[in-house]
Scaffold this motif. Structure first.
Motif, short mmCIF file in Angstrom:
data_model
loop_
_atom_site.label_atom_id
_atom_site.label_comp_id
_atom_site.label_asym_id
_atom_site.label_seq_id
_atom_site.Cartn_x
_atom_site.Cartn_y
_atom_site.Cartn_z
N CYS A 228 0.92 -1.12 -0.28
CA CYS A 228 -0.05 0.04 0.16
C CYS A 228 0.96 1.26 0.00
O CYS A 228 1.94 1.29 0.92
CB CYS A 228 -0.87 0.04 1.29
N CYS A 231 -0.04 3.19 3.82
CA CYS A 231 0.28 2.67 5.20
C CYS A 231 1.57 1.53 5.07
O CYS A 231 2.27 0.99 5.86
CB CYS A 231 -0.65 1.84 5.73
N CYS A 280 -6.98 -0.32 -0.03
CA CYS A 280 -6.11 -1.29 0.84
C CYS A 280 -7.10 -1.73 2.26
O CYS A 280 -7.87 -1.04 2.71
CB CYS A 280 -5.10 -0.36 1.38
N TRP A 282 -6.00 -2.49 4.74
CA TRP A 282 -5.69 -2.21 6.22
C TRP A 282 -6.08 -0.68 6.51
O TRP A 282 -6.85 -0.80 7.35
CB TRP A 282 -4.06 -2.42 6.14
N CYS A 283 -5.61 0.10 5.54
CA CYS A 283 -6.08 1.78 5.82
C CYS A 283 -7.20 2.34 4.87
O CYS A 283 -7.44 3.42 4.95
CB CYS A 283 -4.83 2.33 5.85
N HIS A 285 -6.79 3.21 1.93
CA HIS A 285 -6.40 3.92 0.99
C HIS A 285 -6.54 3.53 -0.48
O HIS A 285 -6.62 2.15 -0.80
CB HIS A 285 -4.93 4.28 1.18
ZN LIG Z 1 -3.02 0.74 3.41
#
Ligand SMILES: [Zn+2]
Ligand SMILES: C[S@@+](CC[C@H](N)C(=O)[O-])C[C@H]1O[C@@H](n2cnc3c(N)ncnc32)[C@H](O)[C@@H]1O
Ligand SMILES: [Zn+2]
Ligand SMILES: [Zn+2]
Ligand SMILES: [Zn+2]
Ligand SMILES: [Zn+2]
Length: 1011
Positions: A228, A231, A280, A282-283, A285
């Motif tokens: 990513c 992050c 993403c 995780w974040c 984005h």
């Molecule tokens: Zn991310």
């Protein structure tokens, strides 16, 4: 002059071809279902070997061009049981003149459409005419039939201005009523319900085994460990969507392994092909990735399951390994997808009152004319728009132009196919068809006759309240099928009409309520895969006309017909070479357009061949019915009732309401047909074959060989009709490896029988069995030497195959003197006894582990099995006993004879061998009684005969051993058994070697004999 098949047959090579070169490669055999078709390569080899002179290498001839082969051209061949026409087709290829007969009109129609020449262009035109033919609604047949199977695509079905979801795809709630219905239904999934038999409940219980509709593990491309930009954490970026449904909101992910197989704990995100973004995991984005050239692509497999919710009937998807319990994303309720209301095979549990009962009991409570209620529960559809290509096709539905994707979409990778729930407009469409059927049925052709009571129809149809043939179809299917049939009937050219009807016949197989879903292959399962009628709890409604996707639709069946007819004109055939399919030149085509095509087909019983009065056949090549194995006529009625609607006026065999049953050669208890009827029928046909065969002609046929007596009665019928059995060759389509594993146990073979007329041998001169047996033994020895010298090619025959070949060669001598072979009493030796004796002889000749001394060659069967297999054990697996007794005696016979009893261990799958001491009391009683019986004295002079009245050699030996152990007077009894001493002595010596624990008593006895 002898023919090749009288001496040998390429057993190993043909067996090896039977799997890879199966009929699936030959389009002509794919036109139609016929029950228990034989492999065409076997018949090509039989034909060649029956026409080529002895000594010819058949495998060298196999792929040759025989257009101008004097050995095969014009040879007159008869197949009195042609079935699906394997002999007919293969013989035509070789330029033979072939006459094919089958009692069943459906078989006749199948073979006729297979081999009748038809101009391909005219055939294509006929289909074009059919497609465009107008029904009374003004629509073309094609449009009309397809219109009954339309549905809204859950992705793009609504007007195209649906806002894009986050992530770019268009999600539509599945019950959006304004949806355009441009997608085709491939399959509609139906389920039956039982009615709870508790009188206070009577609720409908859906008969689901489980709630899994489909399960697949598609392979998709992805970028592993994509970083990513925001992050810096990594995730799998899927560049293709793995999905069997169109709605993102209806997919649930397994939190552990949804990424894919071997990617268990990775997080993942789908890259959108329109926006070029991936969010993403995780974040959140949004990573933009337009040029992926620098990224490394990989492939992974993603397990998916399409599930039905039993609470709200949502059709949703689970990604990752399916757990025991799931929660429906639509109604949030929990359930176990693997557990439906069907408790075990044939019974159900009512979900409201808990009553458990048999499904059949629920049917019995219904009025006779009522079937179990059914309801549709899911659809598999196809959306050309979501497939990403607008197919532009030529007349034959071959794609000539394609368009790129118009939107990013969950089901694009799945070729535009999706599963979805049944919504109200789908139901309405079905109900409209139902209403139309009620209104129009009287104007349309459909079968009205009742299902007759028969072996297969009784339990498979009538018990389930299918009393009329048309009940095997639902109203929408009936509407489509009969509309189609009517349109086919309007074709003016009879031959072309029959070709269209032939495609219709194929369509019937996949458009009925007995069709099941083949979950692994996403297609319709075959209704007669098991040669019976099997009502289904959940069944699959196909699309009658069909589109490019889907199996057993009219379109797909039509394509098969077209390819098959083209194949008939080809001057090549396909073969397997180094695991690849390749064409080889066969010279002439099946139609023999250049030379002289010649065939005659008849639908009649082969028990009467009087119309061939002046014809003699050079060869009879066939595959007779096998006892009650396949109920041809009962199964063929399913097709017949439809075919006759168009054929009854033209062809007399199609005028009766149902296929002929009385003349059928079969064992069928329900229709009162016994084994004797079957045997008599076969014998009658063999006699006719004898009559119409040239004097030096051969009759060659295949016959199934399994345990039981069917084979013996077959051999009997052959001998009775005046034939000699010259050779028997085993054919099996199983892989060589599995054959080696199984050795001799439970393999079922097809046996090729080579027979010739018993010319000149009048059989008035009696022959002694003992003498013939000597000849047989010599012949078998000679044959073993030939086999070792490579008569069957450089490759080794399996031991089990050698066994069969030897039995075949031994039978020649027996059948040559059939009816004239007598035992010491002057009684004719029946075939069954001769066969037992031949089998023991053959076993002995090829058993190198424990050969019996020659003095024991004509021992009784119980002693034979005891000595060769039981004498050195305490316990034995039932499989092994099975193997040792095969064709010699029944296992029960060993138990009755007292040498063995059922074992206590391993749930009766073993036997315990009784030791001499354990038998002592019983034997004492036996011999005391018999000693007083004057017949007893006669027993011993008969020692050389294979049958003892009621005492076996092993009984005498065990008794003597028992006496020895009990220190009783042995001399007295040795004297009594005087005549048997030579056999006893060798048997004792043999036993002593095999079982050292017998040493002491045997020593005692032998020392007394020596004196
Ligand atoms: Zn991310
Ligand atoms: C084992 S099948 C032949 C299958 C064929 N070899 C194939 O590969 O498709 C036996 C055939 O005998 C036919 N049959 C039964 N009784 C008959 C009779 N009396 N006369 C002629 N044919 C009969 C059945 O209809 C069936 O098609
Ligand atoms: Zn669509
Ligand atoms: Zn639900
Ligand atoms: Zn109930
Ligand atoms: Zn789409």
């Amino acid at each position: 002059m002898k023919k090749a098949i009288e001496e040998s047959f390429p057993i190993v090579e043909i067996n090896r071809l039977a799997v890879p070169e199966r009929n699936a490669f030959k389009p002509i055999y794919q036109m139609h279902k016929w029950f228990a078709r034989r492999a065409s390569c076997v018949f090509r080899a039989i034909l060649l070997a029956s026409m080529k002179p002895a000594g010819t290498n058949i495998m060298e001839e196999f792929y040759k061009d025989h257009t101008n082969d004097p050995d095969t051209n014009g040879v007159k061949i008869l197949d009195p049981f042609m079935g699906g026409g394997t002999t007919v087709v293969e013989a035509l290829r070789l330029g033979c003149h072939v006459t094919g007969i089958d009692l069943n009109p459906v078989a006749w129609f199948i073979v006729k459409t297979e081999v009748e020449p038809v101009d391909i262009d005219r055939l294509r035109d006929a289909f074009k005419r059919l497609e465009a033919r107008k029904t009374h609604t003004g629509k073309s047949v094609k449009e009309e039939l397809l219109s009954h199977y339309k549905t809204g695509c859950p992705c793009c079905g609504a007007s195209s201005n649906i806002p894009l979801n986050k992530g770019g795809s268009r999600g539509l709630s599945s019950n959006n009523r304004s949806a355009k219905e441009n997608a085709d239904i491939i399959y509609t999934f139906w389920v039956k319900s039982a009615i709870c038999t508790n009188p206070n409940c009577k609720r409908e219980v859906t008969l689901f085994n489980n709630y899994i509709i489909a399960q697949k593990t598609p392979t998709i491309r992805y970028v592993s460990d994509y970083e990513c930009t925001h992050c810096k954490k990594v995730f799998d970026m899927d560049i293709e969507s793995a999905s069997l449904i169109a709605e993102k909101t209806l997919t649930v992910y397994n939190s552990k392994d949804a990424s894919g197989e071997l990617r268990s704990h990775k997080r993942w995100a789908l890259w959108d092909s329109m926006t070029h973004r991936a969010a993403c995991p995780w974040c959140s984005h949004e990573n933009v990735e337009a040029e992926a050239k620098s990224l490394k692509k990989a492939k992974k497999k993603v397990p998916l399951a399409v599930l039905l919710c039993p609470h709200c009937y949502a059709v949703w998807q689970y990604r990752g390994a399916l757990p025991e319990e799931v929660s429906c994303p639509a109604c949030k309720k929990d359930y176990s997808p693997n557990r439906g209301n069907v408790a075990e095979k044939g019974s159900f549990v009512c979900e409201s009152c808990g009553t458990k009962d048999k499904i059949i009991n629920s049917i019995r409570k219904l009025p006779q004319e009522q079937l179990l209620p059914t309801r549709p529960y899911a659809i598999e559809g196809y959306c050309p728009e979501c497939a990403g290509e607008t197919f532009e096709k030529n007349l034959f539905h071959e794609i000539i132009k394609s368009k790129r994707l118009t939107h990013s979409c969950m089901i694009n990778k799945n070729n535009g196919k999706f599963f979805k729930r049944i919504n109200p407009s789908d139901l309405k469409r079905y109900q409209d068809a139902e209403k139309r059927w009620e209104k129009e049925r009287e104007m349309l052709p459909y079968p009205k006759q009742m299902v007759p009571v028969g072996e297969k129809t009784k339990s498979g149809l009538i018990a389930h309240h299918y009393l009329y043939w048309h009940q095997m179809f639902n109203p929408r299917q009936l509407l489509c099928l009969s509309t189609l049939l009517k349109a086919i009937d309007e074709e003016e050219d009879q031959l072309l009409k029959e070709m269209l009807l032939s495609a219709f016949q194929g369509t019937l197989e996949g458009n009925n309520v007995f069709a099941a879903y083949h979950r692994n292959r996403d297609c319709v399962g075959r209704i007669f895969a098991r040669h019976d009628y099997q009502p289904k709890l959940t069944f699959l409604e196909n699309n009658v006309w069909g589109n490019d996707i889907g199996s057993r639709t009219l379109l797909s069946c039509w394509k098969k017909i077209l390819i098959a007819k083209e194949y008939c004109f080809k001057t090549t055939d396909s073969r397997i070479n180094n695991h690849k399919i390749e064409d080889y030149y066969t010279g002439d085509n099946i139609y023999k357009i250049e030379t002289n095509n010649f065939y005659q087909l008849h639908s009649k019983s082969s028990t009467d061949l009087s119309e061939y009065r002046d014809v003699y056949f050079d060869l009879v090549i066939t595959d007779p019915p096998y006892a009650g194995n396949v109920n041809y006529s009962e199964l063929a009625d399913f097709f017949y009732v439809w075919l006759r609607l168009l054929l009854s006026k033209t062809y007399p065999p199609f005028s009766p309401e149902l296929t002929p049953k009385i003349e059928e050669i079969i064992e069928n208890p329900t229709r009162g047909k016994t084994v004797q009827d079957y045997e008599e029928g076969l014998t009658l046909v063999w006699k006719k074959c004898f009559e119409y065969l040239t004097d030096n002609g051969l009759m060659v046929f295949t016959f199934h060989h399994a345990e039981g007596s069917a084979w013996e009665s077959l051999l009997e019928s052959i001998c009775n009709a005046g034939f000699i059995i010259e050779s028997v060759y085993p054919i099996h389509a199983e892989s060589e490896q599995s054959l080696h594993l199984m050795d001799k146990v439970s393999i079922s073979y097809d046996l090729i029988h080579v027979c010739k007329k018993r010319n000149g041998v009048t059989n008035t001169k009696k022959r002694s069995w003992a003498g013939v047996r000597q000849e047989i033994r010599a012949k078998a020895r000679e044959e073993i030497a030939m086999i070792e010298a490579g008569r069957y090619g450089s490759e080794k025959l399996l031991p089990a195959d050698i066994n069969i070949v030897l039995i075949g060669k031994c039978l020649e001598l027996y059948s040559k003197h059939y009816g004239a072979i007598v035992d010491h009493n002057g009684d004719v030796v029946p075939l069954q006894n001769a066969l037992v004796s031949i089998r023991m002889m053959v076993e002995q000749l090829i058993d190198t582990a424990h050969p019996l001394p020659s003095e024991l060659e004509h021992i009784d069967p119980v002693s034979y099995v005891y000595l060769t297999c039981l004498c050195d054990r305490k316990e034995i697996q039932s499989d092994e006993v099975h193997k040792a007794t095969r064709g010699i005696l029944e296992i029960d016979g060993l138990i009755k004879a007292g040498v063995m009893r059922k074992g206590r261990a391993k749930r009766g799958r073993t036997y315990e061998v009784k030791q001499p001491d354990e038998r002592y009391k019983d034997l004492q009683a036996l011999f005391k009684k018999d000693a007083r019986n004057p017949r007893q004295l006669k027993l011993f002079p008969d020692m050389e005969e294979e049958r003892f009245d009621n005492v076996a050699l092993v009984d005498i030996i065990h008794y003597l051993m028992g006496l020895a152990n009990a220190s009783e007077n042995l001399m007295l009894w040795l004297n009594e058994f005087k005549q048997a001493i030579p056999q006893m002595r060798v048997a004792l010596e043999y036993l002593k070697k095999r079982n050292p624990t017998f040493q002491i008593p045997i020593q005692k006895i032998v020392s007394l004999i020596e004196v």
